[in-house]
Design a protein around this motif. Structure first.
Motif, mmCIF file in Angstrom:
data_model
loop_
_atom_site.group_PDB
_atom_site.id
_atom_site.type_symbol
_atom_site.label_atom_id
_atom_site.label_comp_id
_atom_site.label_asym_id
_atom_site.label_seq_id
_atom_site.Cartn_x
_atom_site.Cartn_y
_atom_site.Cartn_z
ATOM 1 N N VAL A 72 0.858 -1.172 0.000
ATOM 2 C CA VAL A 72 0.000 0.000 0.000
ATOM 3 C C VAL A 72 0.901 1.231 0.000
ATOM 4 C CG1 VAL A 72 -0.240 0.077 2.528
ATOM 5 C CG2 VAL A 72 -1.983 1.129 1.096
ATOM 6 N N GLU A 73 0.483 2.239 -0.721
ATOM 7 C CA GLU A 73 1.277 3.464 -0.827
ATOM 8 C C GLU A 73 1.184 4.289 0.448
ATOM 9 O OE1 GLU A 73 1.918 7.167 -3.915
ATOM 10 O OE2 GLU A 73 0.049 6.038 -4.016
ATOM 11 N N GLU A 74 2.338 4.750 0.888
ATOM 12 C CA GLU A 74 2.421 5.719 1.985
ATOM 13 C C GLU A 74 3.807 6.321 1.956
ATOM 14 O OE1 GLU A 74 1.872 8.374 4.201
ATOM 15 O OE2 GLU A 74 0.089 7.077 4.294
ATOM 16 N N SER A 75 3.887 7.620 1.730
ATOM 17 C CA SER A 75 5.184 8.271 1.618
ATOM 18 C C SER A 75 5.660 8.909 2.923
ATOM 19 C CB SER A 75 5.179 9.316 0.504
ATOM 20 O OG SER A 75 4.170 10.273 0.757
ATOM 21 N N ASP A 76 4.755 9.165 3.842
ATOM 22 C CA ASP A 76 5.120 9.799 5.102
ATOM 23 C C ASP A 76 5.801 8.772 6.024
ATOM 24 O OD1 ASP A 76 4.125 10.369 8.128
ATOM 25 O OD2 ASP A 76 4.540 12.252 7.058
ATOM 26 N N PRO A 77 7.055 9.018 6.426
ATOM 27 C CA PRO A 77 7.790 8.049 7.245
ATOM 28 C C PRO A 77 7.100 7.712 8.570
ATOM 29 C CG PRO A 77 9.261 9.782 6.478
ATOM 30 C CD PRO A 77 7.877 10.189 6.101
ATOM 31 N N MET A 78 6.485 8.681 9.208
ATOM 32 C CA MET A 78 5.803 8.436 10.482
ATOM 33 C C MET A 78 4.606 7.517 10.268
ATOM 34 S SD MET A 78 5.845 9.139 13.746
ATOM 35 C CE MET A 78 6.637 10.705 14.012
ATOM 36 N N LYS A 79 3.832 7.796 9.222
ATOM 37 C CA LYS A 79 2.676 6.946 8.933
ATOM 38 C C LYS A 79 3.117 5.556 8.494
ATOM 39 C CE LYS A 79 -0.431 10.733 7.815
ATOM 40 N NZ LYS A 79 -1.175 11.421 6.734
ATOM 41 N N GLN A 80 4.232 5.465 7.754
ATOM 42 C CA GLN A 80 4.766 4.147 7.386
ATOM 43 C C GLN A 80 5.075 3.326 8.632
ATOM 44 O OE1 GLN A 80 8.319 4.333 5.037
ATOM 45 N NE2 GLN A 80 7.279 4.972 3.181
ATOM 46 N N ALA A 81 5.775 3.941 9.576
ATOM 47 C CA ALA A 81 6.158 3.235 10.800
ATOM 48 C C ALA A 81 4.931 2.773 11.580
ATOM 49 C CB ALA A 81 7.040 4.129 11.666
ATOM 50 N N LEU A 82 3.953 3.664 11.715
ATOM 51 C CA LEU A 82 2.731 3.307 12.434
ATOM 52 C C LEU A 82 1.959 2.199 11.722
ATOM 53 C CD1 LEU A 82 1.546 6.869 13.481
ATOM 54 C CD2 LEU A 82 2.431 5.067 14.987
ATOM 55 N N MET A 83 1.869 2.297 10.398
ATOM 56 C CA MET A 83 1.165 1.263 9.632
ATOM 57 C C MET A 83 1.878 -0.075 9.719
ATOM 58 S SD MET A 83 -0.058 3.353 6.234
ATOM 59 C CE MET A 83 -0.734 1.917 5.431
ATOM 60 N N GLU A 84 3.213 -0.059 9.652
ATOM 61 C CA GLU A 84 3.977 -1.300 9.749
ATOM 62 C C GLU A 84 3.681 -1.997 11.078
ATOM 63 O OE1 GLU A 84 8.595 -2.829 9.454
ATOM 64 O OE2 GLU A 84 8.204 -0.821 10.224
ATOM 65 N N MET A 85 3.728 -1.247 12.162
ATOM 66 C CA MET A 85 3.456 -1.845 13.472
ATOM 67 C C MET A 85 2.003 -2.290 13.594
ATOM 68 S SD MET A 85 5.762 0.341 16.126
ATOM 69 C CE MET A 85 5.811 1.930 15.312
ATOM 70 N N TYR A 86 1.079 -1.472 13.113
ATOM 71 C CA TYR A 86 -0.339 -1.816 13.190
ATOM 72 C C TYR A 86 -0.633 -3.104 12.425
ATOM 73 C CZ TYR A 86 -5.345 -1.745 12.518
ATOM 74 O OH TYR A 86 -6.661 -2.111 12.483
ATOM 75 N N VAL A 87 -0.143 -3.195 11.201
ATOM 76 C CA VAL A 87 -0.401 -4.391 10.389
ATOM 77 C C VAL A 87 0.256 -5.610 11.021
ATOM 78 C CG1 VAL A 87 0.005 -5.478 8.138
ATOM 79 C CG2 VAL A 87 -0.779 -3.108 8.252
ATOM 80 N N SER A 88 1.472 -5.453 11.506
ATOM 81 C CA SER A 88 2.171 -6.563 12.145
ATOM 82 C C SER A 88 1.414 -7.072 13.367
ATOM 83 C CB SER A 88 3.588 -6.141 12.542
ATOM 84 O OG SER A 88 4.251 -7.203 13.181
ATOM 85 N N VAL A 89 0.950 -6.161 14.206
ATOM 86 C CA VAL A 89 0.202 -6.559 15.400
ATOM 87 C C VAL A 89 -1.155 -7.145 15.011
ATOM 88 C CG1 VAL A 89 -0.923 -5.679 17.490
ATOM 89 C CG2 VAL A 89 1.412 -4.973 16.943
ATOM 90 N N SER A 90 -1.851 -6.497 14.090
ATOM 91 C CA SER A 90 -3.188 -6.950 13.688
ATOM 92 C C SER A 90 -3.167 -8.341 13.068
ATOM 93 C CB SER A 90 -3.813 -5.978 12.691
ATOM 94 O OG SER A 90 -4.019 -4.728 13.287
ATOM 95 N N LEU A 91 -2.150 -8.616 12.256
ATOM 96 C CA LEU A 91 -2.072 -9.906 11.564
ATOM 97 C C LEU A 91 -1.180 -10.909 12.292
ATOM 98 C CD1 LEU A 91 -1.787 -8.682 7.860
ATOM 99 C CD2 LEU A 91 -3.846 -9.439 9.092
ATOM 100 N N SER A 92 -0.611 -10.504 13.407
ATOM 101 C CA SER A 92 0.290 -11.372 14.190
ATOM 102 C C SER A 92 1.387 -11.978 13.325
ATOM 103 C CB SER A 92 -0.507 -12.478 14.892
ATOM 104 O OG SER A 92 -1.449 -11.934 15.774
ATOM 105 N N THR A 93 2.062 -11.141 12.554
ATOM 106 C CA THR A 93 3.140 -11.631 11.694
ATOM 107 C C THR A 93 4.284 -12.148 12.566
ATOM 108 O OG1 THR A 93 3.999 -9.385 11.489
ATOM 109 C CG2 THR A 93 2.547 -10.164 9.723
ATOM 110 N N PRO A 94 4.637 -13.422 12.427
ATOM 111 C CA PRO A 94 5.601 -14.033 13.338
ATOM 112 C C PRO A 94 7.051 -13.597 13.138
ATOM 113 C CG PRO A 94 4.952 -15.608 11.657
ATOM 114 C CD PRO A 94 4.088 -14.393 11.474
ATOM 115 N N HIS A 95 7.363 -12.982 12.013
ATOM 116 C CA HIS A 95 8.764 -12.653 11.724
ATOM 117 C C HIS A 95 9.078 -11.172 11.879
ATOM 118 C CE1 HIS A 95 9.542 -16.756 10.655
ATOM 119 N NE2 HIS A 95 8.430 -16.727 9.953
#
Length: 134
Positions: A105-128
């Motif tokens: 998904v497109e996101e150019s803002d570094p702060m929003k990228q970081a928040l989205m990365e953590m949110y998606v990881s937590v939401s989907l329980s990505t093991p790695h």
């Protein structure tokens, strides 16, 4: 989005954003970058090293049981690439990542990228993914 693989990336795609690697219905790893195409390709290119193919490196660590990081030359990330067991497994895992499903998904803002990365990881329980301090 409908999943693709690194070899079937669309011609037109955003420059910056977050991405998700999955196998079947199992979501495994989320990352973020300012150059999606290059970053996704680096994850699985045969010549990519431990700093570029970080997901494959994690997978190889898990599968070989060599999970303890070290901060000396023997056992370092660089030396592991030459290890007789780890090195070939690292190559195998880069091939595996190349075949995985990927979404982005497109996101150019570094702060929003970081928040989205953590949110998606937590939401989907990505093991790695981990967000440990080192």
């Amino acid at each position: 989005m409908k999943p693709v693989s690194v070899v079937t990336l669309p011609r037109q795609m955003p420059m910056a954003g977050i991405y998700l690697f999955s196998e079947k219905d199992c979501h495994l790893y989320v990352g973020r970058t300012n150059n999606l195409r290059r970053r996704l390709q680096n994850h699985c290119h045969p010549s990519s090293g431990h700093n570029s193919a970080t997901f494959a490196f994690r997978l190889a660590r898990e599968l070989t049981g060599i999970v303890q990081p070290t901060y000396v030359s023997k056992g370092s990330r660089v030396s592991l690439q030459q290890h007789p067991v780890f090195g070939p497994e690292f190559l195998t895992q880069k091939k595996r990542v190349r075949e995985m499903q990927v979404r982005f998904v497109e996101e150019s803002d570094p702060m929003k990228q970081a928040l989205m990365e953590m949110y998606v990881s937590v939401s989907l329980s990505t093991p790695h993914n981990d967000f440990d301090n080192h």
